[in-house]
Design a protein around this motif. Structure first.
Motif, PDB file in Angstrom:
ATOM      1  N   ASN A 295       0.819  -1.206   0.000  1.00 22.70           N
ATOM      2  CA  ASN A 295       0.000   0.000   0.000  1.00 22.70           C
ATOM      3  C   ASN A 295       0.854   1.257   0.000  1.00 22.70           C
ATOM      4  OD1 ASN A 295      -1.545   2.111   2.122  1.00 22.70           O
ATOM      5  ND2 ASN A 295      -2.817   1.324   0.461  1.00 22.70           N
ATOM      6  N   ILE A 296       1.930   1.269   0.789  1.00 28.16           N
ATOM      7  CA  ILE A 296       2.808   2.439   0.818  1.00 28.16           C
ATOM      8  C   ILE A 296       3.489   2.634  -0.532  1.00 28.16           C
ATOM      9  CG2 ILE A 296       4.919   3.370   1.838  1.00 28.16           C
ATOM     10  CD1 ILE A 296       2.448   3.679   3.570  1.00 28.16           C
ATOM     11  N   ALA A 297       3.898   1.517  -1.163  1.00 29.94           N
ATOM     12  CA  ALA A 297       4.523   1.623  -2.486  1.00 29.94           C
ATOM     13  C   ALA A 297       3.537   2.208  -3.500  1.00 29.94           C
ATOM     14  CB  ALA A 297       5.010   0.255  -2.946  1.00 29.94           C
ATOM     15  N   TRP A 298       2.276   1.773  -3.427  1.00 29.40           N
ATOM     16  CA  TRP A 298       1.273   2.305  -4.343  1.00 29.40           C
ATOM     17  C   TRP A 298       0.960   3.770  -4.042  1.00 29.40           C
ATOM     18  CZ3 TRP A 298      -0.814   1.691  -8.853  1.00 29.40           C
ATOM     19  CH2 TRP A 298      -2.022   2.306  -9.156  1.00 29.40           C
ATOM     20  N   CYS A 299       0.834   4.119  -2.781  1.00 30.40           N
ATOM     21  CA  CYS A 299       0.560   5.512  -2.421  1.00 30.40           C
ATOM     22  C   CYS A 299       1.724   6.425  -2.778  1.00 30.40           C
ATOM     23  CB  CYS A 299       0.252   5.610  -0.923  1.00 30.40           C
ATOM     24  SG  CYS A 299      -1.309   4.851  -0.431  1.00 30.40           S
ATOM     25  N   ARG A 300       2.949   5.927  -2.627  1.00 24.59           N
ATOM     26  CA  ARG A 300       4.115   6.725  -3.035  1.00 24.59           C
ATOM     27  C   ARG A 300       4.118   6.944  -4.540  1.00 24.59           C
ATOM     28  NH1 ARG A 300       7.622   3.932  -0.722  1.00 24.59           N
ATOM     29  NH2 ARG A 300       7.901   5.216   1.140  1.00 24.59           N
ATOM     30  N   ARG A 301       3.736   5.913  -5.281  1.00 24.52           N
ATOM     31  CA  ARG A 301       3.649   6.062  -6.733  1.00 24.52           C
ATOM     32  C   ARG A 301       2.545   7.052  -7.108  1.00 24.52           C
ATOM     33  NH1 ARG A 301       5.318   3.524 -11.239  1.00 24.52           N
ATOM     34  NH2 ARG A 301       3.933   3.480 -13.055  1.00 24.52           N
ATOM     35  N   ARG A 302       1.445   7.028  -6.356  1.00 22.88           N
ATOM     36  CA  ARG A 302       0.357   7.962  -6.609  1.00 22.88           C
ATOM     37  C   ARG A 302       0.814   9.403  -6.397  1.00 22.88           C
ATOM     38  NH1 ARG A 302      -3.073   6.517  -2.711  1.00 22.88           N
ATOM     39  NH2 ARG A 302      -4.333   5.111  -3.979  1.00 22.88           N
ATOM     40  N   LYS A 303       1.647   9.628  -5.383  1.00 23.64           N
ATOM     41  CA  LYS A 303       2.083  10.988  -5.057  1.00 23.64           C
ATOM     42  C   LYS A 303       3.135  11.508  -6.022  1.00 23.64           C
ATOM     43  CE  LYS A 303       2.688  11.954  -0.649  1.00 23.64           C
ATOM     44  NZ  LYS A 303       1.567  12.804  -0.283  1.00 23.64           N
ATOM     45  N   THR A 304       3.890  10.624  -6.649  1.00 23.65           N
ATOM     46  CA  THR A 304       5.021  11.048  -7.480  1.00 23.65           C
ATOM     47  C   THR A 304       4.751  10.912  -8.969  1.00 23.65           C
ATOM     48  OG1 THR A 304       5.992   8.833  -7.262  1.00 23.65           O
ATOM     49  CG2 THR A 304       6.680  10.505  -5.672  1.00 23.65           C
ATOM     50  N   THR A 305       3.575  10.484  -9.377  1.00 25.48           N
ATOM     51  CA  THR A 305       3.254  10.335 -10.794  1.00 25.48           C
ATOM     52  C   THR A 305       1.995  11.126 -11.121  1.00 25.48           C
ATOM     53  OG1 THR A 305       1.956   8.326 -10.382  1.00 25.48           O
ATOM     54  CG2 THR A 305       4.311   8.042 -10.849  1.00 25.48           C
ATOM     55  N   LYS A 306       1.610  11.086 -12.385  1.00 23.69           N
ATOM     56  CA  LYS A 306       0.421  11.801 -12.832  1.00 23.69           C
ATOM     57  C   LYS A 306      -0.856  11.215 -12.243  1.00 23.69           C
ATOM     58  CE  LYS A 306       2.396  13.294 -17.258  1.00 23.69           C
ATOM     59  NZ  LYS A 306       2.250  13.258 -18.730  1.00 23.69           N
ATOM     60  N   LEU A 307      -0.760  10.007 -11.718  1.00 24.40           N
ATOM     61  CA  LEU A 307      -1.946   9.381 -11.139  1.00 24.40           C
ATOM     62  C   LEU A 307      -2.538  10.216 -10.019  1.00 24.40           C
ATOM     63  CD1 LEU A 307      -3.722   6.799 -11.125  1.00 24.40           C
ATOM     64  CD2 LEU A 307      -2.166   5.874  -9.404  1.00 24.40           C
ATOM     65  N   GLY A 308      -1.665  10.885  -9.223  1.00 27.55           N
ATOM     66  CA  GLY A 308      -2.153  11.691  -8.120  1.00 27.55           C
ATOM     67  C   GLY A 308      -2.888  12.942  -8.549  1.00 27.55           C
TER      68      GLY A 308
END
Length: 666
Positions: free
Chosen positions: A260-273
């Motif tokens: 979950n942390i890996a996915w949330c970190r990806r959300r914060k650092t990519t266009k997904l966020g």
């Protein structure tokens, strides 16, 4: 302090709650003589203040409180020490006035009971809201499958209460129609918690429980969501599978946190966020497509957990209870362990698929811009695993009751294994692996199930899951998200054993610009407005003068902005050159000077201070237990600097050989 292009009312509204306060143009001298003027200067030279028109126009602003003064902006932490002091002063003032008149006495009594009245109203509202949520959740869950013709506001169970169908045909009552029949024509942690708040919270919970019991949203006169009533006690040897469930919960918790942390970190650092609404819609669509074919993922999670916790009885028609019946051996209400029928085997592989889906879907749903929750999904994962293991142990005991591990307590035809208990223990294990709770987790399970007699299995599973998860990673899900989002949080469980002093952590340091201060009676409105515009700090220390640096108090940025803006609008003669003073008496000024602005009422005269020689071990403990936002550092009564919560966290990171500048705070 000259500022070109300054416009009245153009204050920067964004503040950094824990940022360091700067002192502009102030030199720090540890050896200033102690011949400082008194804090509240007596009026000398002029017996009264004469305004521009020659008449006495001294302003005594803020005698009555202004709306907004003393409040907090969004996302700012509460200064509990300041609030405690203000509440104590208010209570003393009301008590002292209670002897003046009958009305003042009534006001004093009403003030004393206002907190309890508020708790009463909160309890009534919380109980009513809880009942409304439970009833609405059941109604919306059933609305996915059909509608009640007698009244669309009835769920399936309530719709069929007055139906004259038999028990086996209860799902075919005429009042309830599925959508296919209508359309197609066929079928869940404060820093500060005083004792007074504890008792009031207990009172509010009592009123809420009474209100919820009166509403009776579950229809069974119970106050808990997943009430259990198992007929047989657990055996000591069952601690082995309970511990196995604890190991599973710990492994699941560690896997979930990292994923979950890996996915949330990806959300914060990519266009997904940048597209949170689109993410919610996509995940919702995928969840619906994957969940609908399986009846155990199609139903609401609360309903699923309730069914998994259920102890099968004679009248249960769930596939989980489709055993080969042997009513000749039935004694009373207890059913013996029986061979699993086709329905149980079908339910097992459907639950296995549901387990896989919920394990992975929960990783993506927690942290989205929707309150999807964590407690119930985690409990569902554990309950599915526990029910699978419980049925497996039950069938093992039925077919091999003569084994040594069963022969002493589980004879043929006896009711010795309760799969619902395994589901309850598995739910506690997975929830503990994710949150790393122990004692509070067991209490939560008691509140949800009412199963007080199962304290040992729950404790064994909770402790095992915590130990296993801690062996893989020390952080719980909430600790990990606090670190990921950069929240300034001081962990109470970590010990600070380094021998550093407050002067080693305070700002400003030798290479930093000087601290921003406000003097008590020598700065104009324009000077203060310039400081507010050039800085984003949450507050400013007030000193006697720049020469003495003797500390007077602390004033919040928000209170300054509101007070100055209101004074400019409502008080005659307040201009940019008006002097602001925080003393009881106005300073002596020439008769031609404009009206002065008195802001002593917004000044915190008791800010929390430490000396420069205070050990940081004590400072850290003070920040943890009192929930301070900042602490002023003095030397012989003279202001030296300030320590904020962020400064403490960066200092701890530096001592742990981490780069303090790499820590980002939101």
């Amino acid at each position: 302090m000259d500022q070109k292009g300054f416009r009245r009312g153009s204050f920067h509204s964004s503040t950094s709650d824990e940022d360091m306060l700067e002192i502009a143009g102030a030199s720090l001298d540890f050896f200033v003589a102690d011949d400082d003027p008194p804090l509240d200067r007596e009026v000398g030279g002029f017996s009264s203040y004469n305004g521009m028109n020659g008449t006495s126009t001294m302003m005594d602003f803020l005698e009555e409180p202004l709306p907004g003064v003393g409040t907090y902006e969004d996302f700012n932490t509460i200064d509990w020490v300041r609030e405690k002091s203000r509440d104590r002063d208010r209570h003393r003032e009301i008590t002292s006035r209670s002897k003046e008149s009958t009305w003042a006495l009534i006001h004093s009594v009403s003030d004393a009971f206002s907190g309890w009245l508020l708790m009463l109203l909160i309890g009534l509202l919380a109980g009513s809201l809880a009942g409304l949520i439970d009833i609405s959740a059941h109604w919306m869950t059933d609305l996915k499958e059909g509608v009640c013709l007698a009244g669309f506001w009835f769920n399936h169970e309530h719709c069929c209460w007055k139906s004259h169908t038999t028990f086996t045909d209860r799902d075919q009552c005429l009042e309830w129609r599925s959508w296919s029949q209508l359309i197609l024509g066929h079928g869940e942690v404060s820093y500060y918690f005083p004792l007074k708040t504890l008792w009031r919270s207990f009172f509010a919970a009592l009123v809420a429980a009474f209100t919820l019991r009166s509403i009776n949203p579950f229809g069974n006169s119970r106050l808990v969501l997943f009430y259990v009533e198992f007929h047989m006690p657990w055996h000591l040897l069952e601690l082995v599978p309970f511990i196995l469930l604890g190991i599973f919960g710990g492994l699941w918790g560690a896997f979930f946190i990292r994923s979950n942390i890996a996915w949330c970190r990806r959300r914060k650092t990519t266009k997904l966020g940048r597209y949170p609404v689109l993410e919610v819609l996509v995940v919702t669509a995928i969840t619906a497509l994957l969940a609908f074919p399986n009846e155990y993922t199609r139903m609401s999670t609360s309903e699923l957990i309730s069914e998994l916790f259920n102890d099968c009885g004679i009248l249960d028609s769930s596939k989980l209870c489709e055993y080969v019946n042997d009513f000749n051996s039935t004694k009373g209400d207890d059913l013996p362990d029986r061979a699993a029928g086709p329905g149980v085997y079908t339910a097992m592989w459907q639950l296995a698929l549901a387990l896989i889906m919920k394990v992975f879907i929960t990783i993506f749903t927690f942290g989205m811009k929707v309150p999807s929750g964590l407690f119930i999904p985690s409990m569902a994962v554990g309950a599915i695993a526990g029910r699978l293991l419980g049925v497996a142990v039950e069938q093992l005991a039925f077919y091999h009751h003569d084994w040594a591990i069963f022969s002493g307590w589980c004879s043929q035809g006896a009711d010795c294994i309760t799969p619902g208990l395994y589901a309850m223990v598995g739910a506690a294990a997975c929830l503990g692996g994710v949150t790393r709770m122990t004692v509070s987790l067991v209490v939560i399970m008691f509140e949800l199930t009412g199963g007080l007699e199962y304290i040992v299995p729950l404790m064994a599973a909770a402790m095992t899951s915590k130990w296993v998860a801690d062996a893989i990673g020390r952080e719980g899900i909430y600790d990990a998200h606090i670190r990921l989002n950069g929240y300034p949080f001081l962990e109470a469980k970590e010990e600070f054993s380094h021998k550093t002093l407050a002067m080693d952590v305070m700002r400003p340091r030798r290479s930093d610009p000087p601290l921003t201060i406000i003097t008590q009676d020598s700065m104009t409105v324009e000077d203060v407005e310039t400081i507010i515009n050039e800085t984003t700090y949450s507050g400013y220390p007030v000193v006697v003068s720049r020469e003495s640096q003797r500390l007077v108090g602390f004033v919040l940025r928000r209170d300054l902005i509101i007070s100055i803006e209101n004074a400019r609008k409502k008080q005659d003669g307040i201009v940019s050159t008006s002097v602001i003073y925080f003393t009881d008496h106005s300073p002596p000024l020439p008769p031609s000077s404009p009206s002065m602005l008195k802001l002593r009422s917004i000044l915190d005269l008791s800010p929390f201070t430490v000396t420069d020689q205070t050990p940081m071990e004590i400072v850290v403990d003070i920040f943890r237990k009192l929930g301070l936002r900042q602490c002023l550092v003095t030397h012989n009564g003279k202001l030296l600097g300030i320590i904020t919560k962020k400064d403490v966290l960066k200092h701890i990171a530096q001592l742990a050989n981490q780069d303090p500048d790499s820590i980002l705070f939101n």
